[in-house]
Write a protein that holds these residues in place. Structure first.
Motif, PDB file in Angstrom:
ATOM      1  N   ARG A 278     -14.433  -0.867   4.154  1.00 32.99           N
ATOM      2  CA  ARG A 278     -14.124  -1.499   2.872  1.00 32.99           C
ATOM      3  C   ARG A 278     -15.415  -1.716   2.073  1.00 32.99           C
ATOM      4  NH1 ARG A 278     -12.100  -5.594  -0.268  1.00 32.99           N
ATOM      5  NH2 ARG A 278      -9.857  -5.650  -0.546  1.00 32.99           N
TER       6      ARG A 278
ATOM      7  N   LEU B  42     -16.593   1.576   0.784  1.00 32.36           N
ATOM      8  CA  LEU B  42     -15.771   1.988  -0.348  1.00 32.36           C
ATOM      9  C   LEU B  42     -16.169   1.247  -1.619  1.00 32.36           C
ATOM     10  CD1 LEU B  42     -13.291   3.476  -1.508  1.00 32.36           C
ATOM     11  CD2 LEU B  42     -11.867   1.676  -0.565  1.00 32.36           C
TER      12      LEU B  42
ATOM     13  N   SER C  47      -9.595   3.644   6.886  1.00 31.58           N
ATOM     14  CA  SER C  47      -8.282   3.187   6.400  1.00 31.58           C
ATOM     15  C   SER C  47      -8.325   2.618   4.974  1.00 31.58           C
ATOM     16  CB  SER C  47      -7.650   2.196   7.387  1.00 31.58           C
ATOM     17  OG  SER C  47      -8.426   1.022   7.496  1.00 31.58           O
ATOM     18  N   PRO C  48      -9.366   1.879   4.574  1.00 31.58           N
ATOM     19  CA  PRO C  48      -9.373   1.418   3.169  1.00 31.58           C
ATOM     20  C   PRO C  48      -9.377   2.581   2.168  1.00 31.58           C
ATOM     21  CG  PRO C  48     -10.974   0.176   4.444  1.00 31.58           C
ATOM     22  CD  PRO C  48     -10.505   1.304   5.312  1.00 31.58           C
TER      23      PRO C  48
ATOM     24  N   GLU D 214      -7.759   5.191   2.427  1.00 33.37           N
ATOM     25  CA  GLU D 214      -6.382   5.666   2.292  1.00 33.37           C
ATOM     26  C   GLU D 214      -5.706   4.993   1.096  1.00 33.37           C
ATOM     27  OE1 GLU D 214      -4.879   7.974   4.102  1.00 33.37           O
ATOM     28  OE2 GLU D 214      -2.842   7.758   3.331  1.00 33.37           O
ATOM     29  N   MET D 215      -6.006   3.721   0.903  1.00 34.45           N
ATOM     30  CA  MET D 215      -5.407   3.000  -0.230  1.00 34.45           C
ATOM     31  C   MET D 215      -5.877   3.594  -1.557  1.00 34.45           C
ATOM     32  SD  MET D 215      -5.172  -1.020   0.846  1.00 34.45           S
ATOM     33  CE  MET D 215      -6.812  -1.239   1.452  1.00 34.45           C
ATOM     34  N   THR D 216      -7.173   3.881  -1.629  1.00 30.98           N
ATOM     35  CA  THR D 216      -7.716   4.490  -2.849  1.00 30.98           C
ATOM     36  C   THR D 216      -7.114   5.871  -3.079  1.00 30.98           C
ATOM     37  OG1 THR D 216      -9.781   3.319  -2.528  1.00 30.98           O
ATOM     38  CG2 THR D 216      -9.837   5.169  -4.019  1.00 30.98           C
TER      39      THR D 216
ATOM     40  N   ARG E  28      -4.231   7.005  -2.129  1.00 32.41           N
ATOM     41  CA  ARG E  28      -2.857   6.911  -2.623  1.00 32.41           C
ATOM     42  C   ARG E  28      -2.821   6.431  -4.067  1.00 32.41           C
ATOM     43  NH1 ARG E  28       1.056   5.264   2.409  1.00 32.41           N
ATOM     44  NH2 ARG E  28       0.006   6.585   3.938  1.00 32.41           N
ATOM     45  N   ALA E  29      -3.738   5.529  -4.395  1.00 32.04           N
ATOM     46  CA  ALA E  29      -3.773   5.005  -5.770  1.00 32.04           C
ATOM     47  C   ALA E  29      -4.089   6.127  -6.750  1.00 32.04           C
ATOM     48  CB  ALA E  29      -4.815   3.890  -5.885  1.00 32.04           C
TER      49      ALA E  29
ATOM     50  N   GLU F  45      -1.089   8.325  -7.355  1.00 29.04           N
ATOM     51  CA  GLU F  45      -0.133   7.662  -8.239  1.00 29.04           C
ATOM     52  C   GLU F  45      -0.624   7.698  -9.687  1.00 29.04           C
ATOM     53  OE1 GLU F  45       1.133   3.463  -7.718  1.00 29.04           O
ATOM     54  OE2 GLU F  45       1.986   4.241  -5.853  1.00 29.04           O
TER      55      GLU F  45
ATOM     56  N   LEU G  35     -10.234   0.281  -7.214  1.00 28.57           N
ATOM     57  CA  LEU G  35     -10.224   1.253  -6.126  1.00 28.57           C
ATOM     58  C   LEU G  35      -8.872   1.275  -5.431  1.00 28.57           C
ATOM     59  CD1 LEU G  35     -13.702   0.256  -4.734  1.00 28.57           C
ATOM     60  CD2 LEU G  35     -13.136   2.457  -5.728  1.00 28.57           C
TER      61      LEU G  35
ATOM     62  N   ARG H  58       1.181   0.293  -1.453  1.00 29.01           N
ATOM     63  CA  ARG H  58       1.236   1.745  -1.280  1.00 29.01           C
ATOM     64  C   ARG H  58       1.241   2.192   0.178  1.00 29.01           C
ATOM     65  NH1 ARG H  58      -2.622   1.387  -5.430  1.00 29.01           N
ATOM     66  NH2 ARG H  58      -1.649   1.838  -7.428  1.00 29.01           N
TER      67      ARG H  58
END
Lengths: 337, 152
Positions: free
Chosen positions: A43, A46, A97-98, A100-102, A104-105, A108, B118, B127
């Protein structure tokens, strides 16, 4: 600060050390605590701008360091390589893993941007038509009724009204230009190259830029590709006008096999493309071009440097767009379906 | 979604569909996040979640717990199983009695703060889970409920 360029700044060093320490701990002891650290470090990486590749390299460097330190052959890490590799993988997944959130964002956001683009294009087309048809018709009516009224006017006032009529004609012309800039009817009727030529001539007249349009294209492009390329060229020219301080622009369109190629080069001041791409807010113009190309499966290459002018090279596949064409309800000029 | 209780009920722990008691982990500092992650990962392993989804469960718990520490100082993470015929899932509920969120839509939007640019924080959690529900009342706290189903 620049004195020791080869040495990493201490926060980066610290990050590497923390990563290696947590990894070492997980490899030898397992447990949730080092995994949580992996997440925290990921994190931190990132949010402080580390890329995915940098993280992967960092992980492997840390793993190599941990294994080097555990060199004695009897050491458990060396005795059970399969287990060690498995655990290193678990740790790495946790650190990533953090991201992964970015990831997916971004997916989208891209989809949303694409929808927005389509909606805007439709809206622009509606406005252009309203300007051209409705406002245009009204202007004709105004002219006619003015003419009629003027017939009954004394000569002195009539002369002054002629001045008003001349101004009205300017308004009419401006509306026509605007409508054309928004959505050139020419694009639908005559195709991309005449529309670009018209755009270039217009802009040249207004700004004094010498714009040359060359094309070896034959036949018509799929409408979706034509409008996208038109917008890209429009944006590229707007960039030239705003930033390049150029006197000459050359637009070249060609086709090789299934690939359409378009270059826009100028003799302006140029810029550092890497810096623009890296900066948090890249030029909206470039962003728009990239986004349009994304939707088409195309590519953009920028060649530029301070004082060297700028050259955009755009490629887009012809085929794909023909398939995607069906989901764009666009007015066809005539014939066709 | 939308069937969860309103915010501010630190005591009403379970939703009716949960067959078993939920595990409750009080969250006051980042040290407590560890325990919540451990419980979540254990349950995910017990239910046979694949590796990626075990990691995503731990990730969701971390982000939710982090939110509590950051914005409410005190709260709790509840972890429960949701087993239905043909599917197994994990329900994670983050409850706090903090200041609450005035504008839920803003907080679920990327770019609301630097890290959300981010895609981290609550929008990020949304998500990586299958179901997401949030309710909040200013001055009464916030409840976020997420579900992650075991992939078939």
């Amino acid at each position: 600060m620049e004195a020791t360029v080869s040495e990493k700044s201490s926060p980066a060093r610290r990050f590497e050390q923390d990563y290696a320490a947590a990894l070492g701990r997980y490899l030898s002891e397992g447990g949730e605590a080092p995994l949580q650290q992996a997440y925290e470090l990921g994190r931190l990486g990132l949010t402080s701008g580390e890329g995915v590749l940098a993280m992967a390299l960092l992980h492997h460097a840390a793993l190599a360091a941990v294994l080097r330190d555990a060199a004695p052959p009897g050491h458990s890490l060396a005795r059970e390589p399969a287990r060690t590799i498995e655990r290193a993988g678990e740790f790495f997944a946790e650190a990533m893993s953090p991201f992964e959130m970015t990831h997916r964002a971004i997916g989208e956001a891209n989809a949303a941007l694409r929808r927005l683009n389509e909606a805007l294009e439709e809206q622009v087309q509606r406005i252009a038509l309203a300007l051209h048809d409705d406002a245009g018709q009204l202007m004709v009516a105004v002219h006619l009724s003015l003419d009629e009224t003027m017939r009954e006017m004394p000569p002195g006032i009539k002369a002054r009204m002629s001045g008003v009529k001349a101004l009205l004609s300017l308004v009419e012309e401006r509306i026509r230009d605007l409508s054309h800039e928004l959505r050139p009817a020419m694009l639908d009727h005559l195709g991309l190259v005449p529309a670009v030529e018209f755009l270039a001539a217009n802009l040249g007249q207004r700004t004094g830029l010498q714009i040359k349009v060359e094309s070896t294209l034959s036949g018509r492009l799929p409408p979706q590709l034509a409008i996208a390329l038109y917008r890209i060229i429009q944006e590229a020219l707007a960039n030239v006008r705003r930033h390049a301080r150029a006197t000459r622009v050359r637009i070249h369109l060609s086709r090789r096999g299934n690939t359409l190629r378009c270059t826009v080069s100028d003799n302006g001041v140029g810029f550092d493309p890497a810096a623009t791409v890296r900066s948090a807010l890249p030029g909206l113009g470039l962003l728009g071009i990239r986004e349009r190309l994304n939707a088409l499966g195309g590519t953009l290459r920028i060649q530029s440097g301070e004082g060297r002018g700028t050259r955009l090279e755009i490629t887009a596949p012809l085929q794909q767009v023909e398939h995607a064409d069906s989901d764009s309800p666009r007015r066809r000029p005539s014939g066709g379906a | 979604m939308g069937r969860e209780r309103p915010a501010g009920h630190l005591r009403s722990a379970r939703s009716p569909s949960e067959g078993e008691k939920s595990i409750r982990v009080p969250i006051q500092s980042s040290a407590d996040i560890l325990e919540a992650r451990r419980c979540g990962r254990e349950l995910a392993a017990e239910l046979g979640f694949p590796a990626i989804d075990r990691t995503l469960v731990a990730l969701a718990i971390s982000e939710l717990a982090r939110n509590i520490v950051l914005h409410a100082e005190e709260g709790e993470i509840r972890i429960a199983r949701d087993e239905r015929p043909g599917s197994a899932g994990i329900v994670v509920t983050a409850v706090d009695s903090g200041p609450g969120i005035g504008d839920l839509r803003a907080v679920l939007h990327d770019g609301y703060s630097a890290s959300r640019n981010l895609g981290l924080g609550l929008p990020g959690v949304r998500r990586i889970v299958d179901e997401f529900d949030i309710s909040s009342k200013p001055r009464h706290g916030t409840t976020v409920t997420v579900k992650k189903w075991k992939p078939r």
